[in-house]
Scaffold this motif. Structure first.
Motif, short mmCIF file in Angstrom:
data_model
loop_
_atom_site.label_atom_id
_atom_site.label_comp_id
_atom_site.label_asym_id
_atom_site.label_seq_id
_atom_site.Cartn_x
_atom_site.Cartn_y
_atom_site.Cartn_z
N ASP B 89 24.39 74.97 65.47
CA ASP B 89 25.65 74.90 65.22
C ASP B 89 26.10 73.78 63.69
OD1 ASP B 89 28.61 74.33 65.20
OD2 ASP B 89 28.57 73.47 66.90
N ILE B 90 26.67 74.76 62.98
CA ILE B 90 26.61 74.04 61.56
C ILE B 90 27.87 72.79 61.62
CG2 ILE B 90 26.33 76.08 60.38
CD1 ILE B 90 28.95 76.49 59.67
N TYR B 91 28.61 72.68 62.63
CA TYR B 91 29.63 71.62 62.71
C TYR B 91 29.10 70.50 63.63
CZ TYR B 91 33.14 73.79 59.96
OH TYR B 91 33.82 74.39 59.05
N ARG B 92 27.62 70.48 63.97
CA ARG B 92 27.01 69.38 64.76
C ARG B 92 26.95 68.13 63.68
NH1 ARG B 92 22.75 72.01 62.81
NH2 ARG B 92 20.78 70.80 62.23
N PRO B 93 27.07 66.96 64.50
CA PRO B 93 27.11 65.51 63.41
C PRO B 93 25.88 65.55 62.49
CG PRO B 93 27.96 65.25 65.74
CD PRO B 93 27.15 66.43 65.79
N ALA B 94 24.67 66.28 62.88
CA ALA B 94 23.74 65.85 62.18
C ALA B 94 23.37 66.91 60.91
CB ALA B 94 22.24 66.14 63.08
N GLN B 95 24.44 67.92 60.99
CA GLN B 95 24.21 68.82 60.12
C GLN B 95 24.75 68.28 58.46
OE1 GLN B 95 23.35 72.34 60.13
NE2 GLN B 95 23.53 71.86 57.70
N ASP B 96 23.88 68.35 57.57
CA ASP B 96 24.34 68.01 56.25
C ASP B 96 24.91 69.01 55.58
OD1 ASP B 96 24.46 66.99 53.49
OD2 ASP B 96 22.51 67.19 53.11
N PRO B 97 26.41 68.88 55.20
CA PRO B 97 27.01 70.14 54.41
C PRO B 97 26.36 70.36 53.16
CG PRO B 97 28.35 68.18 54.53
CD PRO B 97 27.13 67.86 55.48
N ILE B 98 25.65 69.70 52.42
CA ILE B 98 25.10 70.16 51.33
C ILE B 98 23.90 71.09 51.53
CG2 ILE B 98 24.04 69.29 49.14
CD1 ILE B 98 25.63 66.58 49.39
N ALA B 99 22.92 70.60 52.69
CA ALA B 99 21.96 71.54 52.84
C ALA B 99 22.36 72.72 53.63
CB ALA B 99 21.09 70.71 54.12
N LEU B 100 23.50 72.74 53.97
CA LEU B 100 24.16 74.12 54.73
C LEU B 100 24.54 75.05 53.39
CD1 LEU B 100 25.38 75.71 57.13
CD2 LEU B 100 27.54 74.60 56.24
N ARG B 101 25.32 74.32 52.38
CA ARG B 101 25.71 75.22 51.27
C ARG B 101 24.58 75.64 50.51
NH1 ARG B 101 29.62 70.69 50.02
NH2 ARG B 101 31.19 70.67 51.73
N LYS B 102 23.36 75.01 50.50
CA LYS B 102 22.28 75.43 49.89
C LYS B 102 21.82 77.02 50.49
CE LYS B 102 20.60 71.21 48.35
NZ LYS B 102 21.00 70.91 46.78
N ARG B 103 22.02 77.00 51.83
CA ARG B 103 21.49 78.45 52.41
C ARG B 103 22.60 79.57 52.31
NH1 ARG B 103 20.47 76.07 58.24
NH2 ARG B 103 19.68 78.40 58.70
N MET B 104 23.75 79.38 51.61
CA MET B 104 24.76 80.21 51.37
C MET B 104 25.16 80.43 50.02
SD MET B 104 27.41 79.31 54.27
CE MET B 104 26.51 79.37 56.15
N GLY B 105 25.66 81.46 49.53
CA GLY B 105 26.37 81.57 48.08
C GLY B 105 27.72 81.88 48.32
N MET B 106 28.35 81.41 47.31
CA MET B 106 29.95 81.88 47.37
C MET B 106 30.34 82.41 46.00
SD MET B 106 32.81 79.52 49.11
CE MET B 106 34.46 80.26 49.72
N VAL B 107 31.14 83.51 46.29
CA VAL B 107 31.82 83.86 45.16
C VAL B 107 33.28 83.75 45.29
CG1 VAL B 107 32.21 86.03 43.67
CG2 VAL B 107 30.02 85.57 44.71
N PHE B 108 34.20 83.27 44.20
CA PHE B 108 35.42 82.90 44.43
C PHE B 108 36.28 84.08 43.75
CE2 PHE B 108 33.03 79.25 44.74
CZ PHE B 108 33.62 78.37 45.39
N GLN B 109 37.49 83.90 44.18
CA GLN B 109 38.76 84.70 43.61
C GLN B 109 38.88 85.02 42.26
OE1 GLN B 109 43.26 84.16 44.27
NE2 GLN B 109 42.13 84.64 46.61
N LYS B 110 38.83 83.92 41.51
CA LYS B 110 38.79 83.87 40.11
C LYS B 110 37.34 83.68 39.49
CE LYS B 110 43.53 83.05 38.41
NZ LYS B 110 44.24 81.62 38.02
N PRO B 111 36.81 84.30 38.56
CA PRO B 111 35.68 84.07 38.02
C PRO B 111 35.58 82.34 37.52
CG PRO B 111 36.26 86.00 36.89
CD PRO B 111 37.36 85.39 37.71
#
Lengths: 578, 268
Positions: B89-111
């Motif tokens: 679960d990525i919303y468990r308290p022990a999850q570090d959001p920064i470490a989570l984001r390192k496993r994902m890439g994101m592309v936004f609406q505007k370059p």
């Protein structure tokens, strides 16, 4: 054709719409306001341009050598001097009554006004004044004699007169021309000896004094730590006695050497007779510069002009700061401003970063922000009082007690100085940096912050790699504003370290080379001192203009440097595509 | 004509028992008092392209930003429910959001390239991970730029500012940045919204190429794009997941009348 017929009804229905009269009103169209806004800008520009022109013009003409006029008045009085300025005035009726018929007619023809001019006569030691007003109608004859000489002296201001003789090594020599090689050589030799004496006094004798003082302080610190009765104190005292004796011998030798040079210089004098024939003898080593003002070629004039500028920029002041140079003040201003920037930039940026990026935006932060903005409105003299009380007396006093106990009761850091001045001004200008930095940070688009976070960057990495570089031009704008504000500030400095005449620069060749505790001179205070605190404000006026021009140049130069850095940063972030 | 009754999500039979790398279950989200997501349960199949479609304000971007916890930055946001990534679960308290984001890439609406050189943009995820050696970065940068079909256009000017690229190139640069660290999941939030048709076509080709290598979740307004580029489609409406299934089936044989109305262009 069909399209036209289709459009026609629409067009006519639009035309039938009545336009309210107000829409065509000149007030709603706004032209008068354009004129108002443009007028305000033009007025502001004009005032700034006028001020700049006044300062720059007066600054540039001050050092031009002017001719010496010799005026014989109707009363028979003779005066010689440089013409400073002229003005119209209304002579008293009894004065007009005593005038000749033609002069009276001239005055009457001018509506009761006549012209008078201010002559800088110099020779303060002879007559107790160095300026004189002469009315046009009083002048009988006017001449520009070629042998009139203007002498810039170490003391008493300029002397104006003719050379009538000199002594070389105590014997008189009949020399009446300042270009005579005997005079020129003797003058140069006397000045060289004078410089040597100054060097001896400052470097040798000053150095010996500093070493004696250092030895004394070491002994004193042993006395404070071990007590007077201790064995180590007794041993140190013996060493001190022997070292002090050796140093005293050096001191005596240097003093004797200087005294011998002073004695030699006493034999070299020049005697001048002023326009009325009163003679005055001046020691040759006290003559900074002299020239026959009415006998100068263009080349001579330019040489004198440049020499005076060089003296102004590179020498110490003399004659209660109204003559000589401003080098210590220039150096002090520059060093102080630089130190202030070094202090204010990190402090302001770090504060703004926390306030904008980390603090929870709520009532408390809003309150802090209001306080910061209000700090910018506190009178600067209040900062001076705070700087004196907090930095100098509290912090400096504590430093003295902990680190410089042997020097007490004379303070080291416990009084005004360069460091405390810089910190006080840093405090004064920190709101400017905080506000500008906050603005710059909030202008960084959310999209690139999110991009950074989505890449797995922490908040600090986002700030360090993305937000700060992007905000840097705006932050530098804040620092430029702070620098301009700080460099021109005088009032608080008068309390925390600026003095009329500082004996030594804050950076010099004696260990530890940078003396942040020393008091220093400042161009802004120099302007105030020369213009309003000197014996003769008329004599100081040209210096006020030149010093103002120099201060403005320094501030402008430092700002220009910062702007260049900012523009280089900006081009790095400039977009080419949009 | 459409009723406003709250219906439960319709799942097509083709999504039952798929291997979900990302498993969203019963996700509720509130902005302050306003609920933006209502019990969304959505298994996202591994290595496939999943499109989130729906009218503006239906919560598809919000849902996407829940996956890499970008919503954490918003004050007054509250989340209930679970998202499992690889079984955790990525919303468990022990999850570090920064470490989570390192496993994902994101592309936004505007370059949104950084104001840095092209190279530094792509190397940024490595730099924040502590790999600062440019020679070691270079290989990964080239790989990412080739992956984003940008290498041939920029290989001679890697040190130029990224802001000098055209809009389409900038967006492909952002895709290169998103895949530089070889993420497990690639999140795309309307990546073609601010691009012209030619650039859009290139990005769609690119999504096709990337499909299979990454699990891709793409939010789009453009139904043709969803139909062309995705394997699975989730239709959302008013914070609810209405229908989820294989793209072909959702577009050609929608089970919910609301989906039918939307994909045939009757409302939206």
């Amino acid at each position: 054709m069909t399209s036209t017929s289709n459009l026609a009804p629409t067009a006519s229905s639009n035309l039938s719409r009545t336009v309210p009269a107000k829409a065509d009103d000149v007030r709603s169209r706004g032209e008068p306001f354009t004129w108002l806004l443009g007028g305000a800008l033009a007025l502001g520009c004009l005032m700034i341009a006028g001020l700049l022109a006044l300062v720059v013009w007066n600054g540039f003409v001050t050092f031009i050598p002017k001719p010496i006029e010799v005026l014989t008045e109707n009363s028979g009085a003779i005066s010689a001097g440089e013409r400073v300025r002229q003005e119209s005035f209304r002579p008293a009726p009894d004065v007009v009554a005593k005038l000749s018929a033609t002069a009276r007619e001239n005055v009457a023809g001018n509506g009761g006004y006549a012209t008078r001019f201010l002559i800088k006569t110099g020779n303060f030691d002879l007559y107790g004044e160095d300026f004189k007003w002469v009315a046009d109608f009083d002048v009988a004859t006017r001449s520009l004699p070629r042998d009139m000489v203007l002498v810039e002296r170490m003391e008493w201001g300029p002397l104006i007169g003719r050379l009538i003789g000199m002594t070389v090594d105590g014997t008189s020599v009949a020399v009446t021309d300042i270009a005579d090689p005997r005079f020129v050589d003797a003058h140069r030799a006397a000045r060289d000896r004078w410089r040597k004496i100054a060097d001896l006094e400052r470097d040798d004798i000053g150095g010996i004094n500093a070493r004696i003082e250092q030895e004394r302080l070491e002994l004193r610190s042993i006395e404070l730590s071990e007590g007077r009765g201790s064995e180590s104190y007794r041993r140190a005292a013996v060493t001190y006695e022997s070292v002090a004796a050796a140093l005293a011998k050096d001191h005596q030798r240097s003093t004797a050497e200087a005294a011998a040079l002073v004695d030699t210089n006493k034999g070299f004098t020049a005697t001048f007779a002023d326009a009325q024939g009163t003679s005055k003898t001046v020691a040759l080593d006290a003559i900074v510069r002299l020239y026959a003002a009415n006998d100068l070629s263009w080349f001579d004039k330019i040489a004198i002009y440049l020499a005076r500028w060089w003296e102004f920029l590179s020498d110490d002041p003399r004659e209660a700061n109204t003559e000589g140079g401003v080098w210590p003040a220039l150096f002090g201003t520059f060093t102080m401003t630089l130190l202030m920037v070094v202090a204010v930039a990190p402090f302001g940026i770090v504060t703004a970063l926390y306030l904008r990026e980390y603090a929870r935006q709520g009532r408390f932060v809003a309150f802090v922000r209001i306080c910061v903005n209000n700090l910018a409105g506190v009178p600067s003299i209040v900062y001076g009082v705070f700087g004196l009380g907090f930095f100098a007396y509290l912090v400096g006093g504590t430093i003295d007690e902990v680190f410089f106990q042997e020097r007490l009761p004379s303070p080291t850091f416990g009084t005004g100085g360069l460091l405390w001045s810089s910190l006080t001004l840093a405090l004064l200008t920190v709101p400017v940096v905080i506000v500008a930095t906050e603005e710059a940070l909030s202008a960084v688009p959310r999209s690139i912050r999110e991009a950074s976070l989505a890449c797995g960057a922490s908040k600090w990495q986002t700030i360090k790699y993305v937000v700060l570089p992007r905000a840097m031009p705006g932050i530098l704008t804040g620092i430029i504003l702070a620098m301009a504000r700080g460099a021109g500030e005088v009032a608080p400095l008068m309390l925390v370290g600026v003095v009329k005449l500082a004996p030594a620069l804050p950076i010099d060749g004696t260990f530890p080379f940078i003396h942040l505790e020393r008091s220093f001179m400042h161009l802004g205070f120099h302007i105030y001192d020369v213009g309003f605190q000197s014996r003769n404000s008329e004599a100081g006026k040209p210096m006020v203009f030149v010093t103002t021009m120099l201060l403005m140049t320094v501030v402008f130069g430092m700002n220009l440097a910062a702007i260049l850095i900012r523009n280089r940063l900006k081009t790095r972030f400039a977009t080419a595509a949009f | 004509m459409t009723t406003m009754t709250i219906e439960s999500t319709v799942y097509h039979p083709d999504v039952s028992g798929i291997a979900a790398t990302l498993d969203i279950t019963g996700l509720n989200l509130w902005y302050g008092d306003k609920q933006a997501l209502h019990g969304v349960t959505l298994p996202i199949p591994e290595g496939q392209v999943t499109a989130l479609i729906g009218p503006s304000g239906c919560g598809k971007s919000t849902l996407l930003r829940c996956i890499n916890r970008m919503n954490d930055l918003i004050d007054g946001l509250r989340i209930a429910g679970h998202i499992h990534l690889g079984g955790q679960d990525i919303y468990r308290p022990a999850q570090d959001p920064i470490a989570l984001r390192k496993r994902m890439g994101m592309v936004f609406q505007k370059p949104n390239p950084f104001p840095m050189s092209i190279f530094d943009n792509v190397a940024f995820p490595m730099r924040v991970d502590g790999f600062v050696d440019r020679r070691r970065q270079a290989g990964a940068v080239e790989h990412a730029l080739r992956g984003a079909a940008l290498w041939d256009e920029v290989k001679d000017r890697l040190d130029d500012s990224a802001l000098g690229l055209s809009g389409g190139q900038q967006q492909r640069l952002c895709i290169a940045r998103a895949i530089a660290c070889d993420p497990e999941v690639l999140l795309m939030d309307e990546p073609c919204a601010s691009l012209d048709p030619v650039a859009t076509a290139r990005i769609e080709e690119l999504i096709d190429e990337l499909a299979g290598r990454y699990t891709i979740v793409i939010v789009t307004h453009n139904m043709q794009q969803a139909a062309r580029a995705s394997d699975y489609t989730a239709f959302m409406y008013l914070g609810r997941l209405v229908e989820f299934g294989a793209t072909k089936n959702v577009f050609q044989a929608p089970l919910s009348p609301r989906t039918r109305d939307y994909v045939t262009g009757r409302f939206g």
